[in-house]
Design a protein around this motif. Structure first.
Motif, PDB file in Angstrom:
ATOM      1  N   LEU A 273      15.547 -31.130  47.077  1.00 20.34           N
ATOM      2  CA  LEU A 273      14.671 -30.056  47.541  1.00 20.34           C
ATOM      3  C   LEU A 273      14.609 -30.110  49.061  1.00 20.34           C
ATOM      4  CD1 LEU A 273      11.663 -30.066  45.031  1.00 20.34           C
ATOM      5  CD2 LEU A 273      13.687 -28.601  45.042  1.00 20.34           C
ATOM      6  N   LEU A 274      14.894 -28.988  49.707  1.00 21.03           N
ATOM      7  CA  LEU A 274      14.871 -28.958  51.163  1.00 21.03           C
ATOM      8  C   LEU A 274      13.433 -29.000  51.671  1.00 21.03           C
ATOM      9  CD1 LEU A 274      17.628 -26.273  51.854  1.00 21.03           C
ATOM     10  CD2 LEU A 274      17.864 -28.753  51.536  1.00 21.03           C
ATOM     11  N   GLU A 275      13.215 -29.787  52.704  1.00 20.09           N
ATOM     12  CA  GLU A 275      11.878 -29.933  53.265  1.00 20.09           C
ATOM     13  C   GLU A 275      11.429 -28.631  53.926  1.00 20.09           C
ATOM     14  OE1 GLU A 275       9.554 -32.285  56.866  1.00 20.09           O
ATOM     15  OE2 GLU A 275      11.613 -32.853  56.339  1.00 20.09           O
ATOM     16  N   ASP A 276      10.238 -28.185  53.577  1.00 21.59           N
ATOM     17  CA  ASP A 276       9.633 -27.008  54.196  1.00 21.59           C
ATOM     18  C   ASP A 276       8.990 -27.467  55.500  1.00 21.59           C
ATOM     19  OD1 ASP A 276       8.378 -24.619  54.810  1.00 21.59           O
ATOM     20  OD2 ASP A 276       6.849 -24.812  53.234  1.00 21.59           O
ATOM     21  N   ASP A 277       9.803 -27.689  56.535  1.00 21.71           N
ATOM     22  CA  ASP A 277       9.340 -28.365  57.744  1.00 21.71           C
ATOM     23  C   ASP A 277       8.378 -27.530  58.583  1.00 21.71           C
ATOM     24  OD1 ASP A 277      12.011 -27.114  57.904  1.00 21.71           O
ATOM     25  OD2 ASP A 277      11.929 -27.556  60.035  1.00 21.71           O
ATOM     26  N   LYS A 278       8.289 -26.233  58.306  1.00 28.29           N
ATOM     27  CA  LYS A 278       7.298 -25.400  59.007  1.00 28.29           C
ATOM     28  C   LYS A 278       6.124 -25.034  58.112  1.00 28.29           C
ATOM     29  CE  LYS A 278      10.471 -23.523  62.460  1.00 28.29           C
ATOM     30  NZ  LYS A 278      10.989 -22.305  63.136  1.00 28.29           N
ATOM     31  N   GLN A 279       6.082 -25.664  56.946  1.00 27.21           N
ATOM     32  CA  GLN A 279       4.969 -25.505  55.999  1.00 27.21           C
ATOM     33  C   GLN A 279       4.679 -24.027  55.695  1.00 27.21           C
ATOM     34  OE1 GLN A 279       1.816 -27.911  57.814  1.00 27.21           O
ATOM     35  NE2 GLN A 279       2.532 -29.673  56.651  1.00 27.21           N
ATOM     36  N   LEU A 280       5.738 -23.342  55.309  1.00 25.39           N
ATOM     37  CA  LEU A 280       5.603 -21.936  54.944  1.00 25.39           C
ATOM     38  C   LEU A 280       4.912 -21.761  53.607  1.00 25.39           C
ATOM     39  CD1 LEU A 280       6.312 -18.863  55.034  1.00 25.39           C
ATOM     40  CD2 LEU A 280       8.522 -19.497  54.017  1.00 25.39           C
ATOM     41  N   PHE A 281       5.339 -22.536  52.609  1.00 26.20           N
ATOM     42  CA  PHE A 281       4.877 -22.291  51.251  1.00 26.20           C
ATOM     43  C   PHE A 281       3.496 -22.894  51.008  1.00 26.20           C
ATOM     44  CE2 PHE A 281       9.629 -22.571  50.479  1.00 26.20           C
ATOM     45  CZ  PHE A 281       9.801 -21.195  50.422  1.00 26.20           C
ATOM     46  N   PRO A 282       2.585 -22.129  50.455  1.00 24.00           N
ATOM     47  CA  PRO A 282       1.279 -22.678  50.102  1.00 24.00           C
ATOM     48  C   PRO A 282       1.384 -23.483  48.813  1.00 24.00           C
ATOM     49  CG  PRO A 282       1.412 -20.414  49.376  1.00 24.00           C
ATOM     50  CD  PRO A 282       2.700 -20.706  50.100  1.00 24.00           C
ATOM     51  N   PRO A 283       0.333 -24.210  48.442  1.00 31.00           N
ATOM     52  CA  PRO A 283       0.330 -24.898  47.152  1.00 31.00           C
ATOM     53  C   PRO A 283       0.279 -23.885  46.007  1.00 31.00           C
ATOM     54  CG  PRO A 283      -1.796 -25.099  48.226  1.00 31.00           C
ATOM     55  CD  PRO A 283      -0.889 -24.476  49.221  1.00 31.00           C
ATOM     56  N   TYR A 284       0.896 -24.244  44.903  1.00 24.83           N
ATOM     57  CA  TYR A 284       0.925 -23.387  43.716  1.00 24.83           C
ATOM     58  C   TYR A 284       0.404 -24.170  42.515  1.00 24.83           C
ATOM     59  CZ  TYR A 284       3.673 -19.847  46.164  1.00 24.83           C
ATOM     60  OH  TYR A 284       4.094 -18.867  47.039  1.00 24.83           O
ATOM     61  N   GLN A 285      -0.874 -24.531  42.574  1.00 24.10           N
ATOM     62  CA  GLN A 285      -1.496 -25.149  41.411  1.00 24.10           C
ATOM     63  C   GLN A 285      -1.759 -24.058  40.373  1.00 24.10           C
ATOM     64  OE1 GLN A 285      -4.620 -27.138  43.970  1.00 24.10           O
ATOM     65  NE2 GLN A 285      -4.337 -28.726  42.402  1.00 24.10           N
ATOM     66  N   VAL A 286      -1.609 -24.416  39.100  1.00 24.34           N
ATOM     67  CA  VAL A 286      -1.831 -23.434  38.053  1.00 24.34           C
ATOM     68  C   VAL A 286      -3.240 -23.591  37.492  1.00 24.34           C
ATOM     69  CG1 VAL A 286      -1.050 -24.769  36.033  1.00 24.34           C
ATOM     70  CG2 VAL A 286      -0.696 -22.281  36.108  1.00 24.34           C
ATOM     71  N   ALA A 287      -3.841 -22.476  37.116  1.00 26.77           N
ATOM     72  CA  ALA A 287      -5.176 -22.483  36.514  1.00 26.77           C
ATOM     73  C   ALA A 287      -5.324 -21.244  35.637  1.00 26.77           C
ATOM     74  CB  ALA A 287      -6.258 -22.480  37.592  1.00 26.77           C
ATOM     75  N   PRO A 288      -6.166 -21.321  34.619  1.00 24.37           N
ATOM     76  CA  PRO A 288      -6.464 -20.113  33.853  1.00 24.37           C
ATOM     77  C   PRO A 288      -7.317 -19.158  34.687  1.00 24.37           C
ATOM     78  CG  PRO A 288      -7.072 -22.122  32.655  1.00 24.37           C
ATOM     79  CD  PRO A 288      -6.845 -22.514  34.084  1.00 24.37           C
ATOM     80  N   VAL A 289      -6.926 -17.900  34.716  1.00 19.39           N
ATOM     81  CA  VAL A 289      -7.744 -16.849  35.328  1.00 19.39           C
ATOM     82  C   VAL A 289      -8.306 -16.005  34.193  1.00 19.39           C
ATOM     83  CG1 VAL A 289      -7.799 -14.891  36.910  1.00 19.39           C
ATOM     84  CG2 VAL A 289      -6.346 -16.855  37.412  1.00 19.39           C
ATOM     85  N   VAL A 290      -9.629 -15.866  34.168  1.00 21.02           N
ATOM     86  CA  VAL A 290     -10.321 -15.296  33.004  1.00 21.02           C
ATOM     87  C   VAL A 290     -11.201 -14.134  33.445  1.00 21.02           C
ATOM     88  CG1 VAL A 290     -11.727 -15.855  30.972  1.00 21.02           C
ATOM     89  CG2 VAL A 290     -10.455 -17.674  32.141  1.00 21.02           C
ATOM     90  N   ARG A 291     -11.255 -13.115  32.620  1.00 19.79           N
ATOM     91  CA  ARG A 291     -12.201 -12.025  32.868  1.00 19.79           C
ATOM     92  C   ARG A 291     -13.626 -12.580  32.836  1.00 19.79           C
ATOM     93  NH1 ARG A 291     -11.072  -6.678  32.306  1.00 19.79           N
ATOM     94  NH2 ARG A 291     -13.112  -6.350  31.339  1.00 19.79           N
ATOM     95  N   GLN A 292     -14.434 -12.179  33.807  1.00 25.42           N
ATOM     96  CA  GLN A 292     -15.799 -12.686  33.902  1.00 25.42           C
ATOM     97  C   GLN A 292     -16.615 -12.355  32.660  1.00 25.42           C
ATOM     98  OE1 GLN A 292     -18.027 -12.427  37.751  1.00 25.42           O
ATOM     99  NE2 GLN A 292     -19.368 -11.065  36.589  1.00 25.42           N
ATOM    100  N   ASP A 293     -16.474 -11.141  32.143  1.00 25.08           N
ATOM    101  CA  ASP A 293     -17.259 -10.773  30.968  1.00 25.08           C
ATOM    102  C   ASP A 293     -16.833 -11.572  29.739  1.00 25.08           C
ATOM    103  OD1 ASP A 293     -14.796  -9.507  30.739  1.00 25.08           O
ATOM    104  OD2 ASP A 293     -15.609  -7.515  30.323  1.00 25.08           O
ATOM    105  N   THR A 294     -15.545 -11.874  29.629  1.00 24.11           N
ATOM    106  CA  THR A 294     -15.070 -12.697  28.516  1.00 24.11           C
ATOM    107  C   THR A 294     -15.652 -14.096  28.598  1.00 24.11           C
ATOM    108  OG1 THR A 294     -12.987 -11.461  28.401  1.00 24.11           O
ATOM    109  CG2 THR A 294     -13.017 -13.648  27.397  1.00 24.11           C
TER     110      THR A 294
END
Length: 302
Positions: free
Chosen positions: A228-249
């Protein structure tokens, strides 16, 4: 699966009391059905199925609406009520949905998307997993050493002699090729080969391309000993996964948070790389891979 379970055993123990409650004393089933969606690639199929299975173990009735398409389709499904929840990545929420400036701080990115999704869309982000499926560029070790490329800056300097392979949307995404060009200089590749996501690594390993669009939890990275090539200028943000849920649900079914937060704790980079490769490399069905993991983790019984 044994290596994967050794990797996560301590996390399982941390969540044991919550998982035991879900397994041994499930909630009373609701009359309402929870519609679980996913996007259209391997990891999303596995995650969507795991969410559905964990909710069913907790006593919910679930309708699966997996393989919806890309981020805009899944987001629209949430807003319209076609689905109640799906797995999303913090970096995608920040850049693709909210179109906000990037950040390399995982906590800051999560707090931003959680706040803005609630305010703008009445959508709730549950707990993020430890895994980080960040955007990346990969090369075979031999080709990277031959060309002396270790960073994205190195890649940009030699772009004119490089063929990149990846999904079509990478050519247009804010966190894709346009973003890399903006951060690392307006370079031009020798060629960009747009292919189905499942064909990226085979094309790279077979010598059809020099660089492949990658993601941090792809199983092929370890399986093919890729760099994996180093993102030496820190372009990419973190991509943690999480459930996104409708508030009413979520308000009507607060047990959703308990069930899915306990699951998220178990999802590390190593776990997702192994699960993904079970599908992409060993040709197993995502539903079977998801079920086997949840059984071994103690969330499901046989």
């Amino acid at each position: 699966m044994l290596l994967m379970l050794k990797t996560t055993r301590r996390l399982v123990l941390l969540a044991l009391s919550g998982l035991a409650a879900l397994t041994l004393a499930p909630q009373v089933s609701r009359a309402d059905t929870i519609a679980v969606g996913s996007k259209d690639f391997t990891e999303q199929f596995i995650l969507g199925e795991m969410y559905a299975l964990a909710l069913e173990a907790a006593g919910f009735t679930v309708e699966r609406k997996l393989n919806l398409g890309g981020t805009p389709v899944a987001q629209a499904g949430l807003l319209s009520g076609e689905i109640d929840l799906y797995p999303e990545y913090t970096g995608t929420g920040l850049l693709t949905v909210l179109k906000l400036p990037t950040s390399g701080d995982p906590a800051e990115v999560y707090e931003t998307v959680a706040r803005e999704y609630g305010a703008q869309f009445q959508l709730i982000w549950l707990d993020p997993a430890p895994m980080n499926n960040t955007q990346a560029l990969a090369m075979t070790r031999a080709r990277a050493e031959e060309l002396g490329i270790t960073t994205l800056s190195d890649m940009a300097a030699k772009a004119g002699e490089l063929v990149m392979i990846g999904p079509p949307e990478f050519q247009a995404r804010e966190d894709g090729l346009p973003g890399i060009q903006a951060a690392y200089g307006n370079f031009r590749l020798k060629e960009y080969k747009a292919v189905d996501p499942g064909l990226r690594y085979r094309g790279l390993v077979d010598g059809e391309a020099d660089v492949a669009v990658a993601f941090g939890t792809d199983g092929e990275i370890a399986a093919f000993d890729l760099v994996l090539l180093e993102d030496d200028k820190q372009l990419f943000p973190p991509y943690q996964v999480a459930p996104v849920v409708r508030q009413d649900t979520l308000q009507a079914n607060p047990g959703i948070a308990e069930a899915l937060n306990a699951l998220s704790l178990l999802l590390t980079d190593a776990v997702m790389q192994e699960l993904n490769y079970e599908v992409s490399g060993n040709q197993k069905e995502p539903a079977d891979v998801a079920r086997a993991f949840l059984v071994e983790a103690g969330i499901l019984t046989e």
